[in-house]
Motif scaffolding. Structure first.
Motif, mmCIF file in Angstrom:
data_model
loop_
_atom_site.group_PDB
_atom_site.id
_atom_site.type_symbol
_atom_site.label_atom_id
_atom_site.label_comp_id
_atom_site.label_asym_id
_atom_site.label_seq_id
_atom_site.Cartn_x
_atom_site.Cartn_y
_atom_site.Cartn_z
ATOM 1 N N GLY A 358 -0.991 -1.996 2.362
ATOM 2 C CA GLY A 358 0.157 -2.215 1.487
ATOM 3 C C GLY A 358 0.439 -0.983 0.670
ATOM 4 O O GLY A 358 -0.133 0.089 0.894
ATOM 5 N N ASN A 359 1.316 -1.138 -0.321
ATOM 6 C CA ASN A 359 1.703 -0.007 -1.171
ATOM 7 C C ASN A 359 1.152 -0.112 -2.580
ATOM 8 O O ASN A 359 1.236 0.828 -3.356
ATOM 9 N N THR A 360 0.620 -1.288 -2.911
ATOM 10 C CA THR A 360 0.010 -1.602 -4.217
ATOM 11 C C THR A 360 1.010 -1.633 -5.371
ATOM 12 O O THR A 360 0.604 -1.695 -6.527
ATOM 13 N N SER A 361 2.310 -1.611 -5.076
ATOM 14 C CA SER A 361 3.319 -1.603 -6.151
ATOM 15 C C SER A 361 4.418 -2.617 -5.859
ATOM 16 O O SER A 361 5.490 -2.251 -5.349
ATOM 17 N N PRO A 362 4.192 -3.888 -6.156
ATOM 18 C CA PRO A 362 5.214 -4.905 -5.891
ATOM 19 C C PRO A 362 6.514 -4.605 -6.637
ATOM 20 O O PRO A 362 6.493 -4.180 -7.799
ATOM 21 N N VAL A 363 7.632 -4.800 -5.977
ATOM 22 C CA VAL A 363 8.949 -4.544 -6.559
ATOM 23 C C VAL A 363 9.779 -5.817 -6.451
ATOM 24 O O VAL A 363 9.846 -6.428 -5.379
ATOM 25 N N PRO A 364 10.438 -6.240 -7.541
ATOM 26 C CA PRO A 364 11.299 -7.423 -7.467
ATOM 27 C C PRO A 364 12.412 -7.224 -6.442
ATOM 28 O O PRO A 364 12.943 -6.116 -6.292
ATOM 29 N N VAL A 365 12.756 -8.280 -5.751
ATOM 30 C CA VAL A 365 13.809 -8.193 -4.744
ATOM 31 C C VAL A 365 15.129 -7.785 -5.394
ATOM 32 O O VAL A 365 15.941 -7.076 -4.783
ATOM 33 N N SER A 366 15.351 -8.187 -6.628
ATOM 34 C CA SER A 366 16.576 -7.790 -7.331
ATOM 35 C C SER A 366 16.642 -6.276 -7.514
ATOM 36 O O SER A 366 17.724 -5.680 -7.445
ATOM 37 N N GLU A 367 15.495 -5.635 -7.712
ATOM 38 C CA GLU A 367 15.456 -4.179 -7.844
ATOM 39 C C GLU A 367 15.719 -3.518 -6.489
ATOM 40 O O GLU A 367 16.365 -2.461 -6.426
ATOM 41 N N ASN A 399 -4.471 -5.215 -2.556
ATOM 42 C CA ASN A 399 -5.602 -4.408 -3.001
ATOM 43 C C ASN A 399 -6.034 -3.606 -1.777
ATOM 44 O O ASN A 399 -6.464 -4.175 -0.774
ATOM 45 N N ILE A 400 -5.913 -2.274 -1.842
ATOM 46 C CA ILE A 400 -6.175 -1.451 -0.654
ATOM 47 C C ILE A 400 -7.450 -0.611 -0.796
ATOM 48 O O ILE A 400 -7.649 0.335 -0.032
ATOM 49 N N SER A 401 -8.305 -0.961 -1.731
ATOM 50 C CA SER A 401 -9.499 -0.142 -1.971
ATOM 51 C C SER A 401 -10.398 -0.049 -0.734
ATOM 52 O O SER A 401 -10.994 1.002 -0.460
#
Length: 438
Positions: A358-367, A399-401
């Motif tokens: 993943g990218n580890t930075s969730p973004v709201p769909v509205s954004e 979590n991509i650790s």
């Protein structure tokens, strides 16, 4: 004998019972006559049935029309010396230590990018894809043409076709399999559940059955999904978290795949690595993904549905750019250990892993929509709706650790940068949006 048969036919007269009839004088001839009539009518009836089946459409045609999940089982043209020559040429590595990889779903979004990256670095790559029509097959054909220019041949066939898979392994001793073929999409599972079982479970098992029996066995890396976390509310999602609450049939089939992988690893010594992808996006992407059809609908001036959770809760996704996913896939292939089985028998413990990519930075769909508005220079017509109970979850966060430690995985592309590259490709591919708005 029925009650009607035993009743008198006229007052004062008793109807002779049928059992007595056949044993009266002359009854023998009448019995033979009745038997002859019965035989004639039986043959006539059988003839009618035969004519019906001969004139009816083939069962495969009926099945294909009724069940889209079976369309991919149509006959494909493969085999022959010229075909084998193309297969060998595509799978030939440029260096002595290069990998020889069979990529399933090679004409798909991730499959195209992974195949291209492998070929660029000198590995041997052969693709297989059934080019089904879950979304516009012309996009898959365009990806195929793109790969052919790089020297990657895609065999048109189905992963459920055991004979084809065995033939491929006879022609090429693959060191690795990158298994990306699958029926994707969360919501489509409510329309055609059979296609998910057909591809994600039966297809995976068929592939593993072939891989277990070839010698040497290949190491297998395959695409699971972040959807396996389902209704889990603990974030960010870790590979150690529970995955027994799928929210969709798609998620359930991917979870089933992880359990199947464990079984084949345990019994047959296959080296298996599962990759849980988190909302992959980018150029050459899938038209059924939100960022893709949002772009199309914004350009067409259509309303777009933006979901929100209960109590106006935010719906967010851990959007992961395709180039970062490709790095994770190659890292998994490069660190995959050899399978330990031979002739379908396990000779020792084999590697079994699963990683979040993943990218580890969730973004709201509205954004996401706001970014697309700025890039397209068009205001979106937003329609705020409640999140439906159709398999979608409120958020994803990786979590991509573990992948960082084992694969050297480190995503570098933020959503703004990634969407800019996607929009540039989209406008170019669809002739500055003209095709998209037709």
């Amino acid at each position: 004998m029925s009650h009607i048969d035993s009743a008198p036919s006229t007052p004062g007269k008793v109807k002779m019972e049928k059992s007595s009839y056949f044993f009266t004088r002359g009854g023998g001839a009448r019995w033979h006559y009745s038997l002859a009539k019965l035989t004639v009518w039986s043959f006539a009836f059988l003839a009618l049935i035969l004519i019906f089946f001969l004139r009816s459409p083939a069962p495969s045609a009926i099945t294909s029309a009724a069940d889209p999940s079976r369309r991919s089982l149509r006959n494909y043209n493969w085999g022959g010396s010229a075909w084998e020559k193309r297969v060998r040429a595509s799978a030939r590595a440029r260096s002595s230590n290069g990998l020889t990889v069979l990529v399933t779903g090679a004409a798909g979004f991730v499959g195209t990018h992974v195949s291209s990256a492998l070929k660029r670095r000198g590995d041997g790559v052969l693709g297989i894809d059934n080019f089904n029509d879950y979304y516009d097959p012309s996009l898959k054909r365009a990806r195929q043409a793109l790969l052919e220019r790089t020297g990657v041949f895609i065999v048109e066939g189905d992963i459920n076709d055991e004979a084809l898979l065995r033939k491929l392994f006879e022609v090429v001793p693959f060191t690795h399999v990158m298994h990306l073929a699958a029926q994707a999409g969360v919501r489509y599972a409510m329309e055609n559940p059979g296609s998910y079982v057909h591809s994600n479970i039966a297809g995976f098992v068929n592939l593993l059955e072939v891989c277990k029996s070839v010698n040497p066995q290949p190491a297998i890396v395959w695409a699971s999904s972040s959807s396996v976390y389902g209704l889990n509310t603990k974030v960010p999602f870790s590979e150690k978290d529970r995955t027994d609450q799928p929210a969709s049939l798609y998620a359930a089939t991917k979870k089933a795949g992880e359990e199947i992988a464990h079984t084949y690893n345990h019994i047959y010594g296959l080296s298996l690595t599962g990759l849980r992808f988190f909302t992959v996006y980018g150029p050459w992407g899938r038209p059924d993904m939100a960022y893709f059809f949002f772009t199309k609908d914004i350009l067409k001036g259509k309303q777009i549905a933006i979901f929100e959770a209960a109590n106006h809760g935010t719906v967010a996704r851990d959007f992961t750019y395709i180039d970062d996913i490709v790095k994770g896939c190659l890292g998994a292939l490069d660190t995959a250990e050899k399978s330990t089985g031979s002739g379908g028998k396990k000779r020792g413990p084999a590697q079994l892993r699963v990683f979040n990519l993943g990218n580890t930075s969730p973004v709201p769909v509205s954004e996401l929509v706001s970014i697309l508005e700025r890039l397209l220079k068009v205001k979106a017509k937003r329609n705020i709706m409640k999140l439906p109970r159709n398999g979608d979850v409120q958020y994803t966060h990786a979590n991509i650790s573990y992948a960082q430690r084992e694969l050297g995985y480190k995503p570098t592309t933020d959503l703004q940068t990634g969407l800019k590259k996607f929009v540039r490709w989209y406008l170019n591919y669809y002739s500055d949006g003209k095709k998209a708005v037709e």
